[in-house]
Design a protein around this motif. Structure first.
Motif, PDB file in Angstrom:
ATOM      1  N   SER A 226       0.830  -1.208   0.000  1.00 47.55           N
ATOM      2  CA  SER A 226       0.000   0.000   0.000  1.00 47.55           C
ATOM      3  C   SER A 226       0.860   1.252   0.000  1.00 47.55           C
ATOM      4  O   SER A 226       0.416   2.309  -0.488  1.00 47.55           O
ATOM      5  CB  SER A 226      -0.934   0.002   1.217  1.00 47.55           C
ATOM      6  OG  SER A 226      -1.877  -1.028   1.131  1.00 47.55           O
ATOM      7  N   THR A 229       1.487   1.630  -3.752  1.00 50.60           N
ATOM      8  CA  THR A 229       0.307   1.902  -4.587  1.00 50.60           C
ATOM      9  C   THR A 229      -0.482   3.131  -4.162  1.00 50.60           C
ATOM     10  O   THR A 229      -1.141   3.768  -4.991  1.00 50.60           O
ATOM     11  CB  THR A 229      -0.626   0.681  -4.568  1.00 50.60           C
ATOM     12  OG1 THR A 229      -1.017   0.401  -3.205  1.00 50.60           O
ATOM     13  CG2 THR A 229       0.081  -0.547  -5.141  1.00 50.60           C
ATOM     14  N   ARG A 230      -0.410   3.500  -2.862  1.00 51.83           N
ATOM     15  CA  ARG A 230      -1.205   4.627  -2.384  1.00 51.83           C
ATOM     16  C   ARG A 230      -0.350   5.821  -1.970  1.00 51.83           C
ATOM     17  O   ARG A 230      -0.617   6.958  -2.372  1.00 51.83           O
ATOM     18  CB  ARG A 230      -2.070   4.213  -1.183  1.00 51.83           C
ATOM     19  CG  ARG A 230      -3.085   3.128  -1.496  1.00 51.83           C
ATOM     20  CD  ARG A 230      -3.993   2.856  -0.308  1.00 51.83           C
ATOM     21  NE  ARG A 230      -5.000   3.894  -0.130  1.00 51.83           N
ATOM     22  CZ  ARG A 230      -4.999   4.746   0.877  1.00 51.83           C
ATOM     23  NH1 ARG A 230      -4.050   4.700   1.810  1.00 51.83           N
ATOM     24  NH2 ARG A 230      -5.946   5.673   0.970  1.00 51.83           N
TER      25      ARG A 230
END
Length: 423
Positions: A226, A229-230
């Motif tokens: 994450s 990806t974030r």
């Protein structure tokens, strides 16, 4: 009655008067900034998301699941940073925050000592209380403590990197900067300096430490992907709040995109020339001046042209400011120090009578300060180069850190170290 003058008017040199005046004031400022303002906190709390992430990490819960669309402080450290920060969550959040503030104060005092020694002064001279007084009078130190941020440790990493690099401890020089990169990559542009001089050992440890720490943290984190990806895409965005970079300032005030791009290119070109000139004419004659000034140019340019530049990052420009004690420093002009006021001042410019003007000054002071500081350094070096070309010596070497005449030499004797001592 002249024989009584020695009793009635005892003489005291300025070197004793300055510490006598500054030490009590500085100690009270440290107390006020840390125990009162720091513990009180303010509208922003950088420590809370770090503590929550550390607690989630220790309990094997997701770390990077927060809503990034709010204006609240977000947790942006990589898994390696979470690993290093995880001990914070061993105790309750209030005492953990107090402890973090206390350790930050100790680190800042240590940084003041190291920067005093780095530039050739003793801890018992007037320079030490002066540096401490300046440290704790600035917005960057005050808000680092009030918001409870990691910046003090980044400054310590910067100073450790500079000192070890100057002492040719290449394997160790990468350690302090590597530890800071494992938490936040603010100092990453400084890896250009060892790269320029081919000192690859520094790069091995500086890059290797965050890589190894991420490899250790990755399998024990609940959601490491994450971060990729974030969080990483979010870090590349230019937000329009709490952002003093050119892009952030432009987004807040609605500046045209082409003008923002033009300003970014202009400051990047200024930095390229400054770095070239410093490398060409100072690297061999005064390595301390080259390192401290080049690091300041790299960092200040990064603050301006990157997607995020926050006011309290200015703390990392302290070595650049200290070069004023070295002959040849581009900080020896008043426009540079007007810029320093803009990006370091703790003064607020909100006005009840002139609301619009006050807000303009308040929201622009850091951006204008960084910009003026960069322009002043660039112009100082550019005029120096043009003078050399005019005199036909631009192709040769010249030690700008040495006074040109006996009169210049007398003017330099204001407590500054000699070039050999500065090294």
């Amino acid at each position: 009655m002249a024989f009584l003058d020695r009793y009635l008017y005892p003489q005291m040199p300025a070197q004793r008067i300055i510490p006598m005046v500054l030490w009590p004031i500085t100690l009270m400022m440290i107390f006020q900034r840390s125990v009162i303002l720091g513990v009180n906190g303010d509208r922003t709390d950088d420590f809370k998301p770090v503590y929550n992430a550390a607690l989630a990490f220790l309990n094997r819960r997701a770390v990077y699941g927060e809503n990034l669309n709010t204006v609240d402080p977000h947790y942006l450290y990589p898994p390696s940073g979470t690993l290093l920060m995880s001990p914070l969550a061993v105790i309750d959040p209030e005492r953990s925050r107090w402890l973090f503030i206390a350790v930050s104060v100790v680190v800042l005092i240590l940084c003041a000592y190291l920067i005093t020694r780095l530039f050739g002064f003793g801890a018992t001279t007037w320079v030490m209380p002066t540096v401490l007084f300046f440290f704790f009078s600035t917005e960057t130190v005050a808000h680092t403590l009030i918001f409870t941020n990691f910046n003090a440790f980044v400054l310590l990493g910067l100073l450790g990197f500079l000192m070890l690099m100057l002492h040719r401890q290449d394997w160790w020089a990468g350690v302090p900067i590597g530890l800071t990169l494992a938490v936040k990559p603010v100092l990453a542009p400084l890896l250009l300096l060892p790269l320029l001089v081919g000192r690859w050992r520094i790069l091995v440890t500086a890059i290797g430490i965050p890589v190894v720490l991420n490899l250790v943290a990755w399998p024990v984190s609940a959601d490491p992907m994450s971060f990729i990806t974030r969080t990483v895409p979010y870090l590349g965005e230019t937000r329009d709040y709490y952002n003093s970079s050119i892009g952030g300032n432009g987004a807040y005030f609605g500046v045209a995109d082409w003008l923002v791009l033009l300003l970014r290119i202009a400051f990047t070109l200024m930095a390229v020339f400054a770095l070239w000139f410093l490398y060409r004419y100072y690297r061999r004659t005064n390595e301390l001046l080259w390192l401290a000034t080049s690091s300041g140019v790299l960092l200040c340019t990064t603050f301006l042209v990157s997607s995020l530049g926050q006011g309290y990052y200015s703390m990392l420009l302290f070595p650049l400011l200290m070069t004023v004690f070295i002959p040849g420093s581009p900080m020896r002009n008043w426009p540079a120090w007007l810029g320093v006021y803009g990006c370091f001042t703790f003064d607020a410019f909100y006005s009840v009578r002139w609301d619009a003007l006050g807000r303009q000054l308040e929201y622009n002071k850091v951006t204008w300060g960084w910009s003026l500081l960069m322009i002043a350094v660039f112009c100082s070096l550019l005029f120096r180069y043009l003078d050399m070309r005019r005199d036909g010596v631009a192709g040769g070497w010249r030690d700008f850190s040495a006074p040109e005449s006996p009169a210049d030499d007398q003017r330099e004797q204001v407590g500054a170290p000699t070039p050999s001592a500065a090294r």
